[in-house]
Design an enzyme around this catalytic site. Structure first.
Site, PDB file in Angstrom:
ATOM      1  N   ASP A   1     -11.428  -8.223   7.026  1.00 30.06           N
ATOM      2  CA  ASP A   1     -12.872  -8.284   6.547  1.00 30.06           C
ATOM      3  C   ASP A   1     -13.274  -9.816   6.505  1.00 30.06           C
ATOM      4  O   ASP A   1     -14.713  -9.622   6.951  1.00 30.06           O
ATOM      5  CB  ASP A   1     -12.731  -7.919   5.170  1.00 30.06           C
ATOM      6  CG  ASP A   1     -12.893  -6.188   4.949  1.00 30.06           C
ATOM      7  OD1 ASP A   1     -12.457  -5.737   5.816  1.00 30.06           O
ATOM      8  OD2 ASP A   1     -13.586  -5.786   3.856  1.00 30.06           O
TER       9      ASP A   1
ATOM     10  N   ASP B   1      -5.524  -6.345   6.009  1.00 29.92           N
ATOM     11  CA  ASP B   1      -6.558  -5.699   5.331  1.00 29.92           C
ATOM     12  C   ASP B   1      -7.898  -6.702   4.958  1.00 29.92           C
ATOM     13  O   ASP B   1      -8.781  -6.663   5.433  1.00 29.92           O
ATOM     14  CB  ASP B   1      -6.203  -4.816   4.167  1.00 29.92           C
ATOM     15  CG  ASP B   1      -7.468  -3.901   3.541  1.00 29.92           C
ATOM     16  OD1 ASP B   1      -8.304  -3.582   4.356  1.00 29.92           O
ATOM     17  OD2 ASP B   1      -7.363  -3.658   2.526  1.00 29.92           O
TER      18      ASP B   1
ATOM     19  N   ASP C   1      -2.889 -18.013   2.023  1.00 34.57           N
ATOM     20  CA  ASP C   1      -4.272 -18.616   1.458  1.00 34.57           C
ATOM     21  C   ASP C   1      -4.705 -19.774   2.276  1.00 34.57           C
ATOM     22  O   ASP C   1      -6.139 -19.721   2.561  1.00 34.57           O
ATOM     23  CB  ASP C   1      -3.824 -19.505   0.108  1.00 34.57           C
ATOM     24  CG  ASP C   1      -2.540 -20.161  -0.123  1.00 34.57           C
ATOM     25  OD1 ASP C   1      -1.537 -20.115   1.190  1.00 34.57           O
ATOM     26  OD2 ASP C   1      -1.855 -20.654  -0.846  1.00 34.57           O
TER      27      ASP C   1
ATOM     28  N   LYS D   1       3.108 -15.232   3.024  1.00 36.98           N
ATOM     29  CA  LYS D   1       3.307 -15.872   1.732  1.00 36.98           C
ATOM     30  C   LYS D   1       4.621 -16.095   1.164  1.00 36.98           C
ATOM     31  O   LYS D   1       5.164 -15.975   0.367  1.00 36.98           O
ATOM     32  CB  LYS D   1       2.508 -15.174   0.543  1.00 36.98           C
ATOM     33  CG  LYS D   1       2.437 -15.910  -0.600  1.00 36.98           C
ATOM     34  CD  LYS D   1       1.372 -16.974  -0.865  1.00 36.98           C
ATOM     35  CE  LYS D   1       1.164 -17.637  -1.955  1.00 36.98           C
ATOM     36  NZ  LYS D   1       0.365 -18.894  -1.909  1.00 36.98           N
TER      37      LYS D   1
ATOM     38  N   TYR E   1       0.924  -1.295   0.044  1.00 34.92           N
ATOM     39  CA  TYR E   1       0.008  -0.145  -0.147  1.00 34.92           C
ATOM     40  C   TYR E   1       0.915   1.452  -0.108  1.00 34.92           C
ATOM     41  O   TYR E   1       0.297   2.416  -0.147  1.00 34.92           O
ATOM     42  CB  TYR E   1      -0.989   0.072   1.256  1.00 34.92           C
ATOM     43  CG  TYR E   1      -2.186  -1.122   1.304  1.00 34.92           C
ATOM     44  CD1 TYR E   1      -2.092  -1.935   0.430  1.00 34.92           C
ATOM     45  CD2 TYR E   1      -3.199  -1.102   2.176  1.00 34.92           C
ATOM     46  CE1 TYR E   1      -3.088  -2.925   0.184  1.00 34.92           C
ATOM     47  CE2 TYR E   1      -4.256  -2.019   1.995  1.00 34.92           C
ATOM     48  CZ  TYR E   1      -4.178  -2.863   0.965  1.00 34.92           C
ATOM     49  OH  TYR E   1      -5.057  -3.868   1.095  1.00 34.92           O
TER      50      TYR E   1
HETATM   51  C1  IPM Z   1      -9.483  -0.432   6.038  1.00 33.36           C
HETATM   52  C2  IPM Z   1      -9.520   0.217   4.473  1.00 33.36           C
HETATM   53  C3  IPM Z   1      -8.422   1.152   4.201  1.00 33.36           C
HETATM   54  C4  IPM Z   1      -7.245   0.167   4.001  1.00 33.36           C
HETATM   55  C5  IPM Z   1      -8.527   1.743   2.637  1.00 33.36           C
HETATM   56  C6  IPM Z   1      -9.726   2.466   2.751  1.00 33.36           C
HETATM   57  C7  IPM Z   1      -7.534   2.676   2.404  1.00 33.36           C
HETATM   58  O1  IPM Z   1      -9.966  -0.567   3.558  1.00 33.36           O
HETATM   59  O2  IPM Z   1      -9.103   0.586   6.754  1.00 33.36           O
HETATM   60  O3  IPM Z   1      -9.376  -1.442   6.036  1.00 33.36           O
HETATM   61  O4  IPM Z   1      -6.921  -0.425   2.963  1.00 33.36           O
HETATM   62  O5  IPM Z   1      -6.465   0.523   5.137  1.00 33.36           O
HETATM   63 MN    MN Z   2     -10.206  -2.802   4.549  1.00 34.28          MN
END
Ligand code: IPM
Ligand code: MN
Length: 355
Positions: free
Chosen positions: A251, A247, A223, A191, A142
């Site tokens: 999620d 990240d 993975d 990885k 990133y």
């Molecule tokens: C998060 C979001 C951010 C990230 C984006 C919006 C830059 O997805 O906080 O998880 O990737 O960190």
């Molecule tokens: Mn995110």
């Protein structure tokens, strides 16, 4: 005590959820006699619209002058076609970097009251889980070099994953310290069968492990980790991983708690000043409709009280108010599964009443 809190409301549902957390903090202030002084700063699409750039200088300066910062979310379709360096998301990466916030703590646990929302098999739900994801936040792909160039097949784009020894050492130490205070089990996710950065990551994690003989550490390929998270989440205590893997995996972990609307996070650096933010995005599709779940942001405020201000009773008061409303059956739209649900404001009111 007086605490200066910078507010980065951002875009989409950002303003609604930040305002919910502010009201909760005001209640805490009244109850425990603290003064919280809130100062809003522009970030993301809202800043682009107002002043033409996603992360104005005043915002960075304001955050650096605050005792702590609370963030909603950034981004939305309106700004999706802007060049990369002008996108709202760039501001979020920028403020994390400017504040030196290399650690992102993302706790994901299954609330007993939300067991029915967990999409996993019944025996896994019964076992429950309580995971702390330690995500590296200011390095990796990133933040690596990126761009466009002419390649073998014409136009191409590239992004680069890059990690230095220093960056891996410091996040590894945070992860071991975190594991030491929990169940002393750390899984480092990489990885390493493909990526050079992962091989360096793995080597350094094992070097640091020597300083923490009481923590059991193991490696897992990303993975496999994505699969293990839904196969048997109870096996995890603390996870440490790179910016992008963290990240993505956070999620995934959020969904097995019932909803991404539940997960708070703390972004931390060397000092006590951090940035506290829900892990979810700006959800432009439901913005302004009272459908947003404010709990992730309210719990982020609870993390702020604990990590930034060392106010553990105050933090616990928020956490237990959230537990109570969930146990009493109150739901926001994302966790109601078609049943009755409260608006963002109504849910916030219920939580405030229980503090
Ligand atoms: C998060 C979001 C951010 C990230 C984006 C919006 C830059 O997805 O906080 O998880 O990737 O960190
Ligand atoms: Mn995110």
């Amino acid at each position: 005590m007086e605490y200066k809190i910078g507010l980065l409301r951002g875009d989409g549902i950002g303003p609604e959820i930040v305002d919910s957390a502010v009201r909760v903090l005001q209640k805490i202030g009244e109850k425990f006699s603290h003064k919280f002084v809130f100062t809003p700063y522009l970030i993301g699409g809202a800043a682009i619209d107002e002043v033409g750039e996603p992360l104005p200088k005043e915002t960075v300066e304001g955050c650096l002058a605050s005792d702590s910062v609370l963030l909603g979310a950034v981004g939305g379709p309106k700004w999706d076609t802007l060049p990369g360096h002008l996108r709202p998301e760039k501001a979020l990466l920028g403020i994390r970097e400017a504040m030196g916030l290399f650690t992102n703590l993302r706790p994901a646990k299954l609330y007993p009251a939300l067991k029915a929302e967990c999409p996993l098999r019944e025996d896994l739900v019964e076992k429950g889980f309580d995971i702390m994801i330690v995500r590296e936040l200011t390095g990796g792909i990133y933040f690596g070099e990126r761009g466009y160039r002419e390649g073998k097949y014409g136009e191409e784009a590239y992004d680069t994953e890059r990690y230095s020894r220093m960056e891996i050492e410091r996040i590894a130490r945070v992860a071991f310290e975190t594991a030491k205070k929990r169940n002393k089990k750390l899984v480092s996710i990489d990885k390493a069968n493909v990526l050079e950065t992962s091989r360096l990551w793995r080597k350094i994690v094992h070097e640091i492990a020597a300083e923490y003989p009481d923590v059991a550490v193991s490696d897992m390929l990303v993975d496999n980790a994505a699969m293990q998270l839904v196969r048997n989440p109870a096996q995890f205590d603390v996870i440490v991983t790179s910016n992008m893997f963290g990240d993505i995996l956070s999620d995934e972990a959020s969904q097995i708690t019932g909803s991404i609307g539940m997960l708070p996070s703390a972004s931390l650096g060397e000092g006590t000043r951090g940035l506290y933010e829900p892990i979810h995005g700006s959800a432009p599709d439901i913005a302004g409709q009272g459908k947003a779940n404010p709990i992730a942001t309210i719990l982020s405020a609870a993390m702020m009280l604990l990590y930034a201000f060392d106010l553990s009773a105050e933090s616990e008061a928020i956490v237990s108010a959230v537990d109570q409303v969930l146990n009493e059956g109150y739901r926001t739209a994302d966790i109601a599964r078609g049943g009755e649900w409260l608006s963002t404001k109504e849910m916030t009111d219920k939580i405030i009443e229980r503090i």
